[in-house]
Scaffold this motif. Sequence first.
Motif, PDB file in Angstrom:
ATOM      1  N   LEU A 146       0.885  -1.220  -0.035  1.00 46.32           N
ATOM      2  CA  LEU A 146       0.168  -0.007  -0.089  1.00 46.32           C
ATOM      3  C   LEU A 146       0.873   1.332   0.096  1.00 46.32           C
ATOM      4  O   LEU A 146       0.239   2.452  -0.644  1.00 46.32           O
ATOM      5  N   ALA A 147       2.061   1.431   0.656  1.00 43.60           N
ATOM      6  CA  ALA A 147       3.026   2.360   0.481  1.00 43.60           C
ATOM      7  C   ALA A 147       3.524   2.668  -0.911  1.00 43.60           C
ATOM      8  O   ALA A 147       3.412   3.713  -1.371  1.00 43.60           O
ATOM      9  N   ASP A 148       3.740   1.723  -1.760  1.00 42.14           N
ATOM     10  CA  ASP A 148       3.974   1.724  -3.050  1.00 42.14           C
ATOM     11  C   ASP A 148       2.825   2.082  -3.757  1.00 42.14           C
ATOM     12  O   ASP A 148       3.183   3.240  -4.866  1.00 42.14           O
ATOM     13  N   VAL A 149       1.756   1.808  -3.597  1.00 45.13           N
ATOM     14  CA  VAL A 149       0.386   1.986  -4.420  1.00 45.13           C
ATOM     15  C   VAL A 149       0.050   3.369  -4.440  1.00 45.13           C
ATOM     16  O   VAL A 149      -0.088   4.088  -4.967  1.00 45.13           O
ATOM     17  N   ALA A 150       0.436   3.820  -3.228  1.00 46.58           N
ATOM     18  CA  ALA A 150      -0.020   5.313  -2.786  1.00 46.58           C
ATOM     19  C   ALA A 150       1.094   6.389  -3.570  1.00 46.58           C
ATOM     20  O   ALA A 150       0.907   7.507  -3.884  1.00 46.58           O
ATOM     21  N   ARG A 151       2.139   5.792  -3.849  1.00 47.15           N
ATOM     22  CA  ARG A 151       3.193   6.721  -4.830  1.00 47.15           C
ATOM     23  C   ARG A 151       2.660   6.876  -6.228  1.00 47.15           C
ATOM     24  O   ARG A 151       2.817   7.828  -6.992  1.00 47.15           O
ATOM     25  N   PRO A 171      -2.821  10.679  -5.504  1.00 52.00           N
ATOM     26  CA  PRO A 171      -3.757  10.750  -4.271  1.00 52.00           C
ATOM     27  C   PRO A 171      -4.887   9.747  -4.139  1.00 52.00           C
ATOM     28  O   PRO A 171      -5.096   9.577  -3.110  1.00 52.00           O
ATOM     29  N   PHE A 172      -5.260   9.588  -5.649  1.00 56.09           N
ATOM     30  CA  PHE A 172      -6.643   8.708  -5.392  1.00 56.09           C
ATOM     31  C   PHE A 172      -6.261   7.035  -5.034  1.00 56.09           C
ATOM     32  O   PHE A 172      -7.099   6.415  -4.692  1.00 56.09           O
ATOM     33  N   SER A 181      -9.283   2.447  -6.533  1.00 59.39           N
ATOM     34  CA  SER A 181      -7.863   2.315  -7.068  1.00 59.39           C
ATOM     35  C   SER A 181      -6.854   1.692  -6.369  1.00 59.39           C
ATOM     36  O   SER A 181      -6.147   1.034  -7.047  1.00 59.39           O
ATOM     37  N   ALA A 182      -6.886   1.734  -5.040  1.00 59.11           N
ATOM     38  CA  ALA A 182      -5.677   0.929  -4.126  1.00 59.11           C
ATOM     39  C   ALA A 182      -5.735  -0.582  -4.749  1.00 59.11           C
ATOM     40  O   ALA A 182      -4.918  -1.203  -4.804  1.00 59.11           O
ATOM     41  N   PRO A 209     -10.861  15.472  -0.107  1.00 62.29           N
ATOM     42  CA  PRO A 209     -11.409  13.989  -0.301  1.00 62.29           C
ATOM     43  C   PRO A 209     -11.011  13.084   1.419  1.00 62.29           C
ATOM     44  O   PRO A 209     -10.196  13.439   2.100  1.00 62.29           O
ATOM     45  N   TRP A 210     -11.957  12.504   1.581  1.00 64.19           N
ATOM     46  CA  TRP A 210     -11.946  11.757   2.854  1.00 64.19           C
ATOM     47  C   TRP A 210     -10.639  10.939   2.812  1.00 64.19           C
ATOM     48  O   TRP A 210     -10.351   9.990   1.854  1.00 64.19           O
ATOM     49  N   PRO A 211      -9.955  10.714   3.807  1.00 56.63           N
ATOM     50  CA  PRO A 211      -8.787   9.910   3.993  1.00 56.63           C
ATOM     51  C   PRO A 211      -9.222   8.539   4.143  1.00 56.63           C
ATOM     52  O   PRO A 211     -10.352   8.316   4.692  1.00 56.63           O
ATOM     53  N   LEU A 212      -8.402   7.579   3.894  1.00 63.78           N
ATOM     54  CA  LEU A 212      -8.778   6.134   4.022  1.00 63.78           C
ATOM     55  C   LEU A 212      -7.561   5.536   4.845  1.00 63.78           C
ATOM     56  O   LEU A 212      -6.578   5.745   4.714  1.00 63.78           O
ATOM     57  N   TRP A 213      -8.113   4.372   5.631  1.00 61.09           N
ATOM     58  CA  TRP A 213      -7.085   3.822   6.356  1.00 61.09           C
ATOM     59  C   TRP A 213      -7.435   2.230   6.478  1.00 61.09           C
ATOM     60  O   TRP A 213      -8.599   2.044   6.575  1.00 61.09           O
ATOM     61  N   ALA A 214      -6.248   1.540   6.425  1.00 57.48           N
ATOM     62  CA  ALA A 214      -6.723   0.144   6.723  1.00 57.48           C
ATOM     63  C   ALA A 214      -5.542  -0.891   7.549  1.00 57.48           C
ATOM     64  O   ALA A 214      -4.567  -0.209   7.681  1.00 57.48           O
ATOM     65  N   ASP A 215      -6.002  -1.725   8.249  1.00 57.92           N
ATOM     66  CA  ASP A 215      -5.254  -2.464   9.037  1.00 57.92           C
ATOM     67  C   ASP A 215      -4.247  -3.522   8.197  1.00 57.92           C
ATOM     68  O   ASP A 215      -4.958  -4.268   7.647  1.00 57.92           O
TER      69      ASP A 215
END
Length: 239
Positions: A9-14, A17-18, A84-85, A113-119
């Motif tokens: 997910l760190a790589d995907v975020a690069r 922003p979506f 997207s993620a 945009p609303w932030p997103l978070w996942a465990d």
Amino acid sequence: MTTPVRTVLADVARVGPFFAVGTDPAESADPTWRPLRDLGSDPGPLGDRVAHVRRVLSEQAGRAVEERVAASIALQGLAARLVSAPLAAVVLHGVLPDLGRDALHWRVSLTGPWPLWADPDRPARDPAALPALVAEEIAEPLVAAVRALVPVSARVLWGNVASSVAGAKRVLGTERPGAAIRAAEAAAAVLDHPLLAGTGERRPPGPPDHGWTFRRRSCCLYYRLPGGGTCGDCVLSRA
């Protein structure tokens, strides 16, 4: 060896922003994070989001914008963030993080945009489950929740979801050219899910697309804004 979900997910975020989904374990203590499931059971935040989009669009237009137009555009923005993620994670790493209705969390933002978070410690899913995750766990409840608030066509909203999938595929192909064909294949599998089948057609690719270019069979209603025009994949576009 499977790449850890946090690294994926760190790589995907690069990519952009979506595609960003936070994974900081410390965030689990923040009670303002709410699971995706709550969007369907609590109409308040989603209704507020539609109202916010309507206010912004009305200020830009200099007159009141139809509520159904605001609802359509609000859903398209949310769908783009939500689909997207998982698509990028499967395309880039062959990993499908658990970004379903109980695992993916959102938090209200009044300014963007609303932030997103996942465990990130939740077990990853079978990558073959990507179409079902997008269509059944993300899109179907979101479409139903918006329609429960505003009388807007389901055909329009499902077209918005499909357009978001195709848009994520296009961004992936642009930002990570080596993954462009895999992105086209994964996005095509999502669009072939029964809930999304028929929302549009895949045509021979035109730049910057690879593999195919999407043409939807509906319109997001953006054309109803003053000077709005039509999007590139719109059924009303002559392109």
